[in-house]
Design an enzyme around this catalytic site. Structure first.
Site, PDB file in Angstrom:
ATOM      1  CG  ASP A 178     -17.628 -56.227  14.691  1.00 46.39           C
ATOM      2  OD1 ASP A 178     -18.312 -56.214  15.731  1.00 46.39           O
ATOM      3  OD2 ASP A 178     -16.421 -55.932  14.653  1.00 46.39           O
ATOM      4  CG  HIS A 226     -14.253 -57.528  10.534  1.00 47.87           C
ATOM      5  ND1 HIS A 226     -13.543 -56.393  10.809  1.00 47.87           N
ATOM      6  CD2 HIS A 226     -15.140 -57.654  11.559  1.00 47.87           C
ATOM      7  CE1 HIS A 226     -13.993 -55.853  11.937  1.00 47.87           C
ATOM      8  NE2 HIS A 226     -14.955 -56.618  12.424  1.00 47.87           N
ATOM      9  CG  ASN A 285     -10.532 -54.169   3.511  1.00 50.57           C
ATOM     10  OD1 ASN A 285     -10.687 -52.964   3.651  1.00 50.57           O
ATOM     11  ND2 ASN A 285     -11.393 -55.034   3.977  1.00 50.57           N
TER      12      ASN A 285
HETATM   13  N1  NVA Z   1      -9.147 -59.628  10.360  1.00 52.87           N
HETATM   14  C1  NVA Z   1      -8.837 -59.377   8.993  1.00 52.87           C
HETATM   15  C2  NVA Z   1      -8.893 -57.916   8.687  1.00 52.87           C
HETATM   16  C3  NVA Z   1     -10.244 -57.391   8.719  1.00 52.87           C
HETATM   17  C4  NVA Z   1     -10.271 -55.966   8.349  1.00 52.87           C
HETATM   18  C5  NVA Z   1      -7.447 -59.826   8.680  1.00 52.87           C
HETATM   19  O1  NVA Z   1      -6.558 -59.543   9.473  1.00 52.87           O
HETATM   20  O2  NVA Z   1      -7.213 -60.402   7.644  1.00 52.87           O
END
Ligand code: NVA
Length: 347
Positions: A178, A226, A285
């Protein structure tokens, strides 16, 4: 002049794609979704399968609209995908799947320099998602951008490891990743090796970008999906890290001379009982609009304070259902053009 021209995560943004929650569906029959779900219980906390209720979609579109208005006030060009409604499953030679939704352009498209790449995603349900961006991609190509697609992965059952929990949920059988496993820092590109990106994906990206770039695989950082709730590059010499995943032992060696600020605990909030497709760390984020300006989840007051101490102003906004849909402000965007040029930040 190429409309795609971006070299890092922090230079002033000029153009950005912002995703949509329209037709949001949780693809519970998708083998990739199932196996990663099984491997990461904290990530998919009691997620309700199937189409999301209209209220969640409407409220998210409302939040996104406020976000877009803020971007436009800053004279940033915003583009939106054309959502395709999932009505029937589609088939490849090997399997069939539901169609996902285009909330997170960050996952399926990667912009580096003047190139935009359709990435070989880990979920079967995302096989055709870039179709929703076709008009945008055509415009970029016509402006001189280099538009390429990674080889379509076959995504056979054996790609997914659902038998040995000590190993990654994603096997290294073909390039799969990704785009949100990637962070850009000029000539250096960070690539998270995890359940949403394998070693062959890293190799493919290095080959595709060529010698001008150095793609650095990051191991043992975060095993699930991610990189952008684990490390945020704020400006040259300054990174934000998630203390529950990163320590001095697994910090990517490239960052050892950078100042590292540690994210505070995230503030939890809840606007529905529909479960989560991300951890509370989605609160970090954030999206850098310039080296001194970030869009941040408005609930995260300790983080906002920390950023302000570092000389970063914030635009506090919300995505009430970001955790349910699996995306914060970095995930739901793809910055395709920023001022600035290709530089070396680590020599
Ligand atoms: N998998 C990551 C979020 C990615 C957008 C998490 O849950 O911390």
């Amino acid at each position: 002049m190429s409309l795609v021209n971006v070299h890092n995560e922090w230079d002033p943004v000029e153009e950005i794609i912002v995703g949509t929650a329209l037709h949001a569906v949780m693809p519970h029959e998708d083998k990739g979704f199932q196996v990663i779900q099984q491997a990461s219980h904290d990530l998919f906390d009691s997620l309700v399968p199937g189409a999301l209720p209209q209220r969640i979609i409407d409220e998210t579109e409302e939040d996104i609209q406020h976000f877009v208005e803020e971007l436009e006030k800053l004279h940033i060009q915003v583009r939106r995908p054309k959502a395709i409604e999932f009505k029937e499953k589609f088939k490849t030679l090997d399997w069939e799947a539901e169609h996902y939704f285009s909330y997170c352009p960050r996952d399926i498209l990667l912009a580096v320099g003047g190139t935009i790449i359709e990435t070989p995603n880990v979920f079967r349900s995302r096989y055709f998602e870039t179709f929703e961006y076709k008009d945008i991609l055509l415009d970029y190509m016509k402006s001189g951008s280099r538009w390429i697609s990674a080889p379509k992965p076959r995504l056979l059952d054996e790609l997914y490891n659902d038998s040995d929990p000590s190993q990654s949920a994603l096997r290294n059988l073909e390039p799969v990743f990704d785009a949100a496993n990637v962070l850009r820092a000029g000539r250096d590109i960070f690539y998270l090796v995890s359940d949403s990106g394998n070693e062959l994906g890293c190799q493919w990206l290095q080959n595709a970008l060529g010698e001008e770039y150095r793609v650095h695989p990051c191991h043992n950082l975060y095993s699930s999906m991610h990189i952008d709730t684990t490390i945020c590059l704020l400006r040259p010499g300054l990174a934000l890290i998630n203390p529950s995943r990163v320590s001095k032992d697994n910090l990517p060696p490239l960052l050892k001379d950078w100042d590292i600020v540690t994210a505070p605990d995230m503030v939890e909030f809840k606007y529905s009982d529909l479960g989560s497709f991300s951890t509370a760390w989605l609160g970090m984020n954030l999206l850098m609009l310039a080296p001194n300006l970030a869009v941040v989840d408005k609930h995260q007051l300790p983080l906002i304070k920390l950023l302000e101490k570092q000389g970063i102003e914030t635009i506090p906004l919300m995505l009430r259902h970001g955790r349910t849909l699996g995306g914060g402000f970095h995930c739901i965007t793809l910055d395709v053009r920023r001022k600035g040029k290709l530089e070396d930040y680590f020599s």
